[in-house]
Structure formats: C-alpha cells, structure tokens
Design an enzyme around this catalytic site. Sequence first.
Site, PDB file in Angstrom:
ATOM      1  N   ARG A  10      -1.707   2.654  -4.221  1.00 31.78           N
ATOM      2  CA  ARG A  10      -2.979   3.195  -4.698  1.00 31.78           C
ATOM      3  C   ARG A  10      -3.971   2.128  -5.149  1.00 31.78           C
ATOM      4  O   ARG A  10      -5.137   2.175  -4.794  1.00 31.78           O
ATOM      5  CB  ARG A  10      -2.750   4.144  -5.896  1.00 31.78           C
ATOM      6  CG  ARG A  10      -2.400   5.536  -5.515  1.00 31.78           C
ATOM      7  CD  ARG A  10      -1.499   6.122  -6.559  1.00 31.78           C
ATOM      8  NE  ARG A  10      -0.231   5.405  -6.513  1.00 31.78           N
ATOM      9  CZ  ARG A  10       0.775   5.731  -5.695  1.00 31.78           C
ATOM     10  NH1 ARG A  10       0.660   6.774  -4.927  1.00 31.78           N
ATOM     11  NH2 ARG A  10       1.886   5.029  -5.657  1.00 31.78           N
ATOM     12  N   THR A  11      -3.511   1.193  -5.975  1.00 36.13           N
ATOM     13  CA  THR A  11      -4.475   0.262  -6.573  1.00 36.13           C
ATOM     14  C   THR A  11      -5.142  -0.575  -5.488  1.00 36.13           C
ATOM     15  O   THR A  11      -6.359  -0.701  -5.443  1.00 36.13           O
ATOM     16  CB  THR A  11      -3.778  -0.621  -7.628  1.00 36.13           C
ATOM     17  OG1 THR A  11      -3.159   0.244  -8.588  1.00 36.13           O
ATOM     18  CG2 THR A  11      -4.762  -1.524  -8.345  1.00 36.13           C
TER      19      THR A  11
ATOM     20  N   LYS B  42       4.498 -22.148  -2.295  1.00 34.76           N
ATOM     21  CA  LYS B  42       4.608 -23.615  -2.319  1.00 34.76           C
ATOM     22  C   LYS B  42       4.443 -24.167  -3.730  1.00 34.76           C
ATOM     23  O   LYS B  42       4.420 -25.380  -3.929  1.00 34.76           O
ATOM     24  CB  LYS B  42       3.527 -24.230  -1.423  1.00 34.76           C
ATOM     25  CG  LYS B  42       3.577 -23.792   0.023  1.00 34.76           C
ATOM     26  CD  LYS B  42       2.427 -24.443   0.791  1.00 34.76           C
ATOM     27  CE  LYS B  42       2.368 -23.917   2.227  1.00 34.76           C
ATOM     28  NZ  LYS B  42       1.148 -24.374   2.904  1.00 34.76           N
TER      29      LYS B  42
ATOM     30  N   ARG C  22      -2.809  -8.408  -8.773  1.00 36.44           N
ATOM     31  CA  ARG C  22      -1.636  -7.759  -9.376  1.00 36.44           C
ATOM     32  C   ARG C  22      -0.504  -8.767  -9.303  1.00 36.44           C
ATOM     33  O   ARG C  22      -0.277  -9.388  -8.251  1.00 36.44           O
ATOM     34  CB  ARG C  22      -1.265  -6.487  -8.625  1.00 36.44           C
ATOM     35  CG  ARG C  22       0.122  -5.999  -9.015  1.00 36.44           C
ATOM     36  CD  ARG C  22       0.441  -4.645  -8.504  1.00 36.44           C
ATOM     37  NE  ARG C  22      -0.366  -3.638  -9.178  1.00 36.44           N
ATOM     38  CZ  ARG C  22      -0.163  -2.332  -9.039  1.00 36.44           C
ATOM     39  NH1 ARG C  22       0.802  -1.895  -8.257  1.00 36.44           N
ATOM     40  NH2 ARG C  22      -0.932  -1.467  -9.671  1.00 36.44           N
TER      41      ARG C  22
ATOM     42  N   HIS D 217      -3.121  -2.562 -17.450  1.00 38.44           N
ATOM     43  CA  HIS D 217      -3.603  -2.035 -16.172  1.00 38.44           C
ATOM     44  C   HIS D 217      -4.930  -1.323 -16.462  1.00 38.44           C
ATOM     45  O   HIS D 217      -5.021  -0.099 -16.407  1.00 38.44           O
ATOM     46  CB  HIS D 217      -2.558  -1.073 -15.600  1.00 38.44           C
ATOM     47  CG  HIS D 217      -2.705  -0.761 -14.150  1.00 38.44           C
ATOM     48  ND1 HIS D 217      -3.845  -1.061 -13.419  1.00 38.44           N
ATOM     49  CD2 HIS D 217      -1.853  -0.135 -13.279  1.00 38.44           C
ATOM     50  CE1 HIS D 217      -3.676  -0.642 -12.168  1.00 38.44           C
ATOM     51  NE2 HIS D 217      -2.481  -0.083 -12.066  1.00 38.44           N
TER      52      HIS D 217
HETATM   53  C1  NCD Z   1       1.462   2.057 -11.779  1.00 38.66           C
HETATM   54  C2  NCD Z   1       1.634   0.554 -11.886  1.00 38.66           C
HETATM   55  O1  NCD Z   1       1.694  -0.144 -10.890  1.00 38.66           O
HETATM   56  O2  NCD Z   1       1.670   0.120 -13.030  1.00 38.66           O
HETATM   57  N1  NCD Z   1       1.019   2.484 -10.526  1.00 38.66           N
HETATM   58  C3  NCD Z   1      -0.317   2.461 -10.257  1.00 38.66           C
HETATM   59  O3  NCD Z   1      -0.973   1.449 -10.306  1.00 38.66           O
HETATM   60  N2  NCD Z   1      -0.907   3.630  -9.962  1.00 38.66           N
HETATM   61  C4  NCD Z   1       2.610   2.823 -12.292  1.00 38.66           C
HETATM   62  C5  NCD Z   1       3.969   2.576 -11.716  1.00 38.66           C
HETATM   63  O4  NCD Z   1       4.194   1.681 -10.898  1.00 38.66           O
HETATM   64  O5  NCD Z   1       4.875   3.317 -12.111  1.00 38.66           O
END
Ligand code: NCD
Length: 310
Positions: free
Chosen positions: A58-59, A88, A109, A137
């Site tokens: 999703r993100t 590396k 991320r 997040h």
């Molecule tokens: C979450 C995350 O990656 O922190 N997912 C997301 O970004 N929608 C929650 C999860 O991984 O459980």
Amino acid sequence: MNTLVGHDILTSDQFTLEELNLILSAAQQFETIINAGGIVDVMRNRVLATLFYEPSTRTRLSFESAMLQLGGQVLSVADAKSSSSAAKGETLYDTGKMIEGYAHVAVIRHPREGSAQELANGAGIPIINGGDGAGQHPTQALLDLYTIQKETGRLEELTVTLVGDLKYGRTVHSLAPLLARFGTRFMFVAPLELAMPAGITNQLREQGVEVVEMNDLGEAVQQSDVLYVTRIQKERFADPAQYETLKGAYVVDRSLIEQARPELTIMHPLPRVDEIAVEVDSFPGAAYFRQAANGVMVRMALLALVTGRI
Ligand code: NCD
C-alpha cells in the site's frame, strides 16, 4: 499559508494544528476533483524517488499512484536492501546526497528506527518517512485521521480502541499522539508482552489524555466509536517462538462486532493475517479497504505541499 514547503515528514507529532488542517483539506479537495473526473497535474516535470528497504504494498503503490495522478514521474528502487548500493555498505546519509540529484522528493521505508532522519540529514530535498522499523509511520497516521473524519464525521471526542501489537506497531505509535490532540479517549488492548511502549502511554497521560489498558476486547469494543486493529509484527520478534505464542491473541469476528455500537468504524492499516475474519468485511463500518484507498489522496496532498506545488 503552506508552511510545509521544503520540510521532511518524519514523525506524526511534528505538525501544527494548522498544518494538519491544511493536509486534510488538500486531500479532500484532490478527492473531489479526482472523483469528478478532473485532472490535477501540479507535479508535472517533478520526480519522486521511492526507496523501500522493507516490504510494502500500500505505502509504495499509493505514493506512486499519488505522484502519477499529480502528473509527476516516479523512480523506484523496490528492493533497496539487495538491489541498491546499501548492499555495498553505503550509508543512508550518502544515499541522501545522491538522491537529491535525481529527484525532488523521496519516500523511504527501512527496518531501522531513525533511518528516515539519517537519509534526511544527507538530502537537501524533502524526505518522507514511509515507516522506520518499529518507530513511526506518519503518513499512515495522516490517512488514518482522514479516514476517521470521513467515516465518523468528526475528529473530536472519540473513543478509540487500539488492539494488537501496540509494542512494535509503528502505525499506532504515530496515530495515538495525533488523535490525542483532538481529545480522543483511548482503550489499549494488547497481550502484556506487546503493550504500547510506556514512553508513549505516559506522555499521553501527562497531557491529560484518558488511556485505559485492558485485556477484554469485547468490553472495549462496546464503548468504542473506532476499532483500530493491527497485525502482530512477526518480523520484529527476536524470538520466533514468542511470536508463535502471541499470534492470534485477538481476533475480530462477527460475534465480537455484533456486541458493538451499530455505527462502529473498523480500521486496519493492512496487511491483515488473521486478526480480522473475512466475514467482518461485509459490515458497513468495515472501513479498512476504503482507508487504504484514502492513502492516495492524503499522499497527493503531502507530495504537493512539501514540494510547494500548491
Ligand atoms: C503497516 C506498516 O508497514 O507498518 N502497513 C502499512 O503501511 N499499511 C502495518 C503492518 O505492516 O502491519
């Protein structure tokens, strides 16, 4: 006035109330235009880089969709851990120095807490934290806020239950302090081993926020306007055996929801494993897929605001 221009988005507590309103109303405006078949191409000739050192559906996709719908372009390192120079030994600081030459804004991320800040220390372009380990997040918390407002019609005076892995779940670490600013009353439901970090709970209480920690999900749900469910974060456990004993600790199913207020809003950042039974999806208040879709509008707003395009 857009005070977000040139700013990194690293934690959910960095925003003023005016900035929160700015983000939510920009997202709302984008949604209205897009739903009416309109075009918002304010990011023409701009490039977004997405650096994902951890899995994401999703993100990453919603950021990329947001950028494309704004008329911009996307550079993506999908599996940055193995396919970028991190393999590396390059530092995130140096990666930041590079990325500013290639893009106008970047999302990262990474499994390590503080990683987005490290990248931001090197980069002269706005860096957006798409999840740093068990830390923060913030863009998820913003889309959660947007969803709560849309689903319940308000942000004030809500009773919200957060359930599941409150220790490692970065989404709730970002969401709770944000909601607290609107006078939310919280119920935290988690196995003892996965309780909300004391630092967060204490800070909320010091601000005068009501936080009740309890074990009985049924009791919490009966009093709630919003139920926010999280996945047990398997990948954060040092001991896989501990995960095995804690997984499935709380499951939201039809019988649980039937005890709730009819207008209960059920949310989950997704992905779900088994913490919400599929039978719950047909409840009118099951908002988690709508929540995921809202991510595009909120991320469109953020991209346009930090790059000063609106
Ligand atoms: C979450 C995350 O990656 O922190 N997912 C997301 O970004 N929608 C929650 C999860 O991984 O459980």
